[in-house]
Design a protein around this motif. Structure first.
Motif, PDB file in Angstrom:
ATOM      1  N   THR A  96       0.829  -1.208   0.000  1.00  0.00           N
ATOM      2  CA  THR A  96       0.000   0.000   0.000  1.00  0.00           C
ATOM      3  C   THR A  96       0.867   1.264   0.000  1.00  0.00           C
ATOM      4  O   THR A  96       0.602   2.210  -0.729  1.00  0.00           O
ATOM      5  CB  THR A  96      -0.967  -0.056   1.205  1.00  0.00           C
ATOM      6  OG1 THR A  96      -1.972  -0.998   0.881  1.00  0.00           O
ATOM      7  CG2 THR A  96      -1.634   1.252   1.484  1.00  0.00           C
ATOM      8  N   VAL A  97       1.939   1.237   0.813  1.00  0.00           N
ATOM      9  CA  VAL A  97       2.862   2.390   0.840  1.00  0.00           C
ATOM     10  C   VAL A  97       3.457   2.624  -0.549  1.00  0.00           C
ATOM     11  O   VAL A  97       3.490   3.753  -1.058  1.00  0.00           O
ATOM     12  CB  VAL A  97       4.013   2.136   1.853  1.00  0.00           C
ATOM     13  CG1 VAL A  97       5.142   3.139   1.674  1.00  0.00           C
ATOM     14  CG2 VAL A  97       3.492   2.203   3.274  1.00  0.00           C
ATOM     15  N   ALA A  98       3.934   1.532  -1.161  1.00  0.00           N
ATOM     16  CA  ALA A  98       4.588   1.672  -2.476  1.00  0.00           C
ATOM     17  C   ALA A  98       3.590   2.129  -3.536  1.00  0.00           C
ATOM     18  O   ALA A  98       3.918   2.960  -4.398  1.00  0.00           O
ATOM     19  CB  ALA A  98       5.232   0.345  -2.874  1.00  0.00           C
ATOM     20  N   ALA A  99       2.372   1.623  -3.459  1.00  0.00           N
ATOM     21  CA  ALA A  99       1.361   2.030  -4.453  1.00  0.00           C
ATOM     22  C   ALA A  99       0.974   3.496  -4.254  1.00  0.00           C
ATOM     23  O   ALA A  99       0.814   4.240  -5.224  1.00  0.00           O
ATOM     24  CB  ALA A  99       0.128   1.131  -4.334  1.00  0.00           C
ATOM     25  N   ARG A 100       0.876   3.911  -2.996  1.00  0.00           N
ATOM     26  CA  ARG A 100       0.570   5.330  -2.734  1.00  0.00           C
ATOM     27  C   ARG A 100       1.685   6.229  -3.249  1.00  0.00           C
ATOM     28  O   ARG A 100       1.462   7.372  -3.599  1.00  0.00           O
ATOM     29  CB  ARG A 100       0.403   5.587  -1.232  1.00  0.00           C
ATOM     30  CG  ARG A 100      -0.907   5.112  -0.688  1.00  0.00           C
ATOM     31  CD  ARG A 100      -1.113   5.677   0.724  1.00  0.00           C
ATOM     32  NE  ARG A 100      -2.183   4.950   1.383  1.00  0.00           N
ATOM     33  CZ  ARG A 100      -2.053   4.263   2.521  1.00  0.00           C
ATOM     34  NH1 ARG A 100      -0.897   4.218   3.155  1.00  0.00           N
ATOM     35  NH2 ARG A 100      -3.078   3.629   3.020  1.00  0.00           N
ATOM     36  N   GLY A 101       2.908   5.672  -3.272  1.00  0.00           N
ATOM     37  CA  GLY A 101       4.051   6.431  -3.771  1.00  0.00           C
ATOM     38  C   GLY A 101       4.108   6.476  -5.292  1.00  0.00           C
ATOM     39  O   GLY A 101       5.047   7.034  -5.856  1.00  0.00           O
ATOM     40  N   LEU A 103      -7.175  -0.700   0.979  1.00  0.00           N
ATOM     41  CA  LEU A 103      -5.808  -0.640   0.446  1.00  0.00           C
ATOM     42  C   LEU A 103      -5.746   0.382  -0.691  1.00  0.00           C
ATOM     43  O   LEU A 103      -6.782   0.822  -1.204  1.00  0.00           O
ATOM     44  CB  LEU A 103      -5.392  -2.025  -0.052  1.00  0.00           C
ATOM     45  CG  LEU A 103      -5.549  -3.157   0.978  1.00  0.00           C
ATOM     46  CD1 LEU A 103      -5.158  -4.502   0.360  1.00  0.00           C
ATOM     47  CD2 LEU A 103      -4.705  -2.885   2.219  1.00  0.00           C
ATOM     48  N   ALA A 104      -4.517   0.721  -1.063  1.00  0.00           N
ATOM     49  CA  ALA A 104      -4.340   1.683  -2.155  1.00  0.00           C
ATOM     50  C   ALA A 104      -4.781   1.060  -3.478  1.00  0.00           C
ATOM     51  O   ALA A 104      -4.783  -0.163  -3.630  1.00  0.00           O
ATOM     52  CB  ALA A 104      -2.871   2.082  -2.226  1.00  0.00           C
ATOM     53  N   ASP A 105      -5.097   1.925  -4.436  1.00  0.00           N
ATOM     54  CA  ASP A 105      -5.383   1.453  -5.800  1.00  0.00           C
ATOM     55  C   ASP A 105      -4.102   0.905  -6.403  1.00  0.00           C
ATOM     56  O   ASP A 105      -3.002   1.329  -6.043  1.00  0.00           O
ATOM     57  CB  ASP A 105      -5.821   2.640  -6.686  1.00  0.00           C
ATOM     58  CG  ASP A 105      -7.200   3.129  -6.293  1.00  0.00           C
ATOM     59  OD1 ASP A 105      -8.004   2.309  -5.815  1.00  0.00           O
ATOM     60  OD2 ASP A 105      -7.447   4.342  -6.456  1.00  0.00           O
ATOM     61  N   GLY A 106      -4.284   0.012  -7.340  1.00  0.00           N
ATOM     62  CA  GLY A 106      -3.162  -0.343  -8.220  1.00  0.00           C
ATOM     63  C   GLY A 106      -2.265  -1.454  -7.723  1.00  0.00           C
ATOM     64  O   GLY A 106      -1.208  -1.681  -8.298  1.00  0.00           O
ATOM     65  N   PRO A 145       9.880   1.073  14.197  1.00  0.00           N
ATOM     66  CA  PRO A 145       8.576   0.981  14.862  1.00  0.00           C
ATOM     67  C   PRO A 145       7.436   1.194  13.881  1.00  0.00           C
ATOM     68  O   PRO A 145       7.186   2.312  13.443  1.00  0.00           O
ATOM     69  CB  PRO A 145       8.628   2.126  15.887  1.00  0.00           C
ATOM     70  CG  PRO A 145       9.646   3.081  15.351  1.00  0.00           C
ATOM     71  CD  PRO A 145      10.614   2.306  14.529  1.00  0.00           C
ATOM     72  N   SER A 146       6.736   0.130  13.525  1.00  0.00           N
ATOM     73  CA  SER A 146       5.759   0.248  12.443  1.00  0.00           C
ATOM     74  C   SER A 146       4.765  -0.903  12.508  1.00  0.00           C
ATOM     75  O   SER A 146       5.081  -2.007  12.078  1.00  0.00           O
ATOM     76  CB  SER A 146       6.490   0.213  11.099  1.00  0.00           C
ATOM     77  OG  SER A 146       7.458  -0.834  11.078  1.00  0.00           O
ATOM     78  N   PHE A 147       3.595  -0.640  13.031  1.00  0.00           N
ATOM     79  CA  PHE A 147       2.540  -1.645  12.987  1.00  0.00           C
ATOM     80  C   PHE A 147       1.896  -1.611  11.601  1.00  0.00           C
ATOM     81  O   PHE A 147       1.551  -0.523  11.099  1.00  0.00           O
ATOM     82  CB  PHE A 147       1.476  -1.373  14.050  1.00  0.00           C
ATOM     83  CG  PHE A 147       1.913  -1.686  15.460  1.00  0.00           C
ATOM     84  CD1 PHE A 147       2.545  -2.898  15.748  1.00  0.00           C
ATOM     85  CD2 PHE A 147       1.680  -0.804  16.496  1.00  0.00           C
ATOM     86  CE1 PHE A 147       2.943  -3.208  17.052  1.00  0.00           C
ATOM     87  CE2 PHE A 147       2.073  -1.102  17.793  1.00  0.00           C
ATOM     88  CZ  PHE A 147       2.710  -2.302  18.067  1.00  0.00           C
ATOM     89  N   ALA A 148       1.699  -2.785  11.033  1.00  0.00           N
ATOM     90  CA  ALA A 148       1.139  -2.872   9.683  1.00  0.00           C
ATOM     91  C   ALA A 148      -0.188  -2.111   9.579  1.00  0.00           C
ATOM     92  O   ALA A 148      -0.435  -1.422   8.579  1.00  0.00           O
ATOM     93  CB  ALA A 148       0.947  -4.342   9.316  1.00  0.00           C
ATOM     94  N   ALA A 155      -0.745   0.777   6.912  1.00  0.00           N
ATOM     95  CA  ALA A 155      -1.759   0.602   5.866  1.00  0.00           C
ATOM     96  C   ALA A 155      -2.821   1.704   5.933  1.00  0.00           C
ATOM     97  O   ALA A 155      -3.356   2.132   4.915  1.00  0.00           O
ATOM     98  CB  ALA A 155      -2.413  -0.769   6.007  1.00  0.00           C
ATOM     99  N   ARG A 156      -3.086   2.196   7.135  1.00  0.00           N
ATOM    100  CA  ARG A 156      -4.073   3.284   7.288  1.00  0.00           C
ATOM    101  C   ARG A 156      -3.489   4.629   6.883  1.00  0.00           C
ATOM    102  O   ARG A 156      -4.195   5.635   6.879  1.00  0.00           O
ATOM    103  CB  ARG A 156      -4.531   3.393   8.741  1.00  0.00           C
ATOM    104  CG  ARG A 156      -5.450   2.294   9.159  1.00  0.00           C
ATOM    105  CD  ARG A 156      -6.265   2.678  10.407  1.00  0.00           C
ATOM    106  NE  ARG A 156      -7.355   1.760  10.596  1.00  0.00           N
ATOM    107  CZ  ARG A 156      -7.316   0.688  11.395  1.00  0.00           C
ATOM    108  NH1 ARG A 156      -6.237   0.439  12.084  1.00  0.00           N
ATOM    109  NH2 ARG A 156      -8.346  -0.124  11.468  1.00  0.00           N
ATOM    110  N   GLY A 157      -2.192   4.677   6.652  1.00  0.00           N
ATOM    111  CA  GLY A 157      -1.568   5.942   6.266  1.00  0.00           C
ATOM    112  C   GLY A 157      -1.232   6.820   7.461  1.00  0.00           C
ATOM    113  O   GLY A 157      -1.030   8.030   7.315  1.00  0.00           O
ATOM    114  N   LEU A 158      -1.147   6.218   8.657  1.00  0.00           N
ATOM    115  CA  LEU A 158      -0.753   7.002   9.835  1.00  0.00           C
ATOM    116  C   LEU A 158       0.751   7.283   9.782  1.00  0.00           C
ATOM    117  O   LEU A 158       1.515   6.478   9.229  1.00  0.00           O
ATOM    118  CB  LEU A 158      -1.111   6.238  11.116  1.00  0.00           C
ATOM    119  CG  LEU A 158      -2.609   5.961  11.305  1.00  0.00           C
ATOM    120  CD1 LEU A 158      -2.854   5.126  12.556  1.00  0.00           C
ATOM    121  CD2 LEU A 158      -3.379   7.270  11.378  1.00  0.00           C
TER     122      LEU A 158
END
Ligand SMILES: NC(=O)c1ccc[n+]([C@@H]2O[C@H](COP(=O)([O-])OP(=O)(O)OC[C@H]3O[C@@H](n4cnc5c(N)ncnc54)[C@H](O)[C@@H]3O)[C@@H](O)[C@H]2O)c1
Ligand SMILES: O=P(O)(O)OC[C@H](O)CO
Length: 329
Positions: A22-27, A59-62, A139-142, A146-149
């Protein structure tokens, strides 16, 4: 949107692989995700969800998910390896022939291989010979990611330029990647914080109080620092996001599966069927490494004994408190 868009292949369709996709797709990257589980693949492709691992999150598009590793890995510039640590060797071994020779591999799992004592970056290097291996940790909870926090992590590579480039490509408005060339330091922090989160959770589950929790985490961090130093990590890495940062997160929130597992252990609840807690496999091998190298790590030893049912939590606490007094180091 990035100036440079590349193909990112994510391996592993669990919580972390899906969040990173999701992070990569948002990017703005072209993102393909490999999961062995057809149900998750269909859910991602048809509903933009992975309800099994990230319930109630859009989740992000794409993101193109597939059970076919050849399709996912074709032309990938970056491969995010998000299988569990203990599954990494076999899972990568089965798909190694599809990994493009020029792809950068980024390890996203946290652990030490139980059967060999190898860091997982070493396991990845053995499974995918000839590839540069970096690690993403911190420090990163999935669910947060995924929520974009807002989240900050560290990307480590023995070549700082590689870490810098990956950090640039993978950072986004809410996902900030720092870079370092201390690969061992980043990995060892991520692996050991899981073991210490089991201890923290067990103390909470047993009702030992906030003072005990603070003491356990602080003295656990002293063990983490000793082990990291013995393995050649730099002190500033251990003090950073992938060490102290992730320890603080994981030892303080039931959102952590390791902390929750520890809570169940401390409360005498059943452990069967609990979600993945990487610290359970990492604890005994970390204890073995400490024993072999003569590193003083009583909390990690106690967690290992507790998991093996060689000790009750009350016996562990008594043993820890009644060791000979010493200077604080
Ligand atoms: N979930 C998080 O918040 C988070 C955050 C940072 C790092 N991590 C790390 O990421 C790694 C993966 O954790 P997760 O949260 O995604 O776990 P998970 O249990 O949510 O998912 C694991 C995924 O791996 C797949 N898998 C397991 N063995 C496999 C194999 N042999 N071949 C193919 N697929 C296989 C499972 O089917 C599942 O899709 C762990 O090392 C964890 O410490 C997780
Ligand atoms: O849920 P846990 O305990 O695996 O922790 C997840 C991440 O590693 C936190 O950074």
């Amino acid at each position: 949107m990035k100036d440079e868009r590349v193909k990112v292949a994510v391996l592993g369709g669990g919580a972390w692989g899906t969040a990173l996709a999701t992070v990569a797709a948002r990017g703005g990257h072209h993102v393909a995700l490999y999961a062995r589980d057809a149900e998750s693949v269909n859910d991602i492709n048809l509903n933009k969800r992975n309800e099994r691992y990230l319930p109630d999150i859009s989740l992000a598009d794409g993101i193109q998910a597939s059970t076919n590793p050849a399709d996912v890995l074709k032309d990938a510039a970056i491969v995010l390896a998000a299988f569990p640590a203990q599954a990494m060797r076999d899972a990568l071994g089965g798909i190694a022939s599809h990994v493009p020779p020029s792809a950068s591999i980024v390890l996203c799992a946290k652990g030490i291989e139980r059967s060999t004592g190898r860091l997982i970056s070493e396991v990845v290097a053995e499974a995918l010979p000839g590839h540069a291996v970096s690690a993403l940790s911190g420090p990163s909870f999935a669910t947060d990611v995924a929520r974009g926090l807002p989240t900050a992590v560290t990307i480590a590579s023995t070549e700082l330029e590689t870490a810098d480039r990956l950090a640039l490509l993978l950072s986004g408005p809410a996902f900030r990647c720092y870079s370092t060339d201390d690969l061992v330091g980043v990995e060892i922090g991520g692996a050991l914080k899981n073991v210490l989160a089991l201890a923290a959770g067990a103390a909470t589950g047993r009702g030992l109080g906030a003072s005990a929790l603070a003491a356990l985490v602080t003295r656990g961090f002293a063990e983490l620092r000793r082990i990291a130093q013995a393995l050649g990590a730099r002190p500033e890495t251990v003090m950073g996001l992938s060490g102290l940062g992730d320890l603080m997160l994981t030892c303080s929130s039931p959102q952590s599966r390791n902390y929750s597992y520890g809570m169940a252990l401390g409360a005498g609840k059943p452990l069967e069927g609990l979600p993945l807690a990487e610290g359970v496999a990492t604890a005994p091998i970390a204890a073995e490494i400490c024993a072999k190298r003569g590193i003083d790590a009583p909390i990690i030893m106690a967690v290992t004994a507790l998991l093996a049912r060689h000790l009750t939590i009350d016996e562990a606490v008594t043993a820890l408190l009644n060791r000979p007094l010493k200077t604080e180091d």
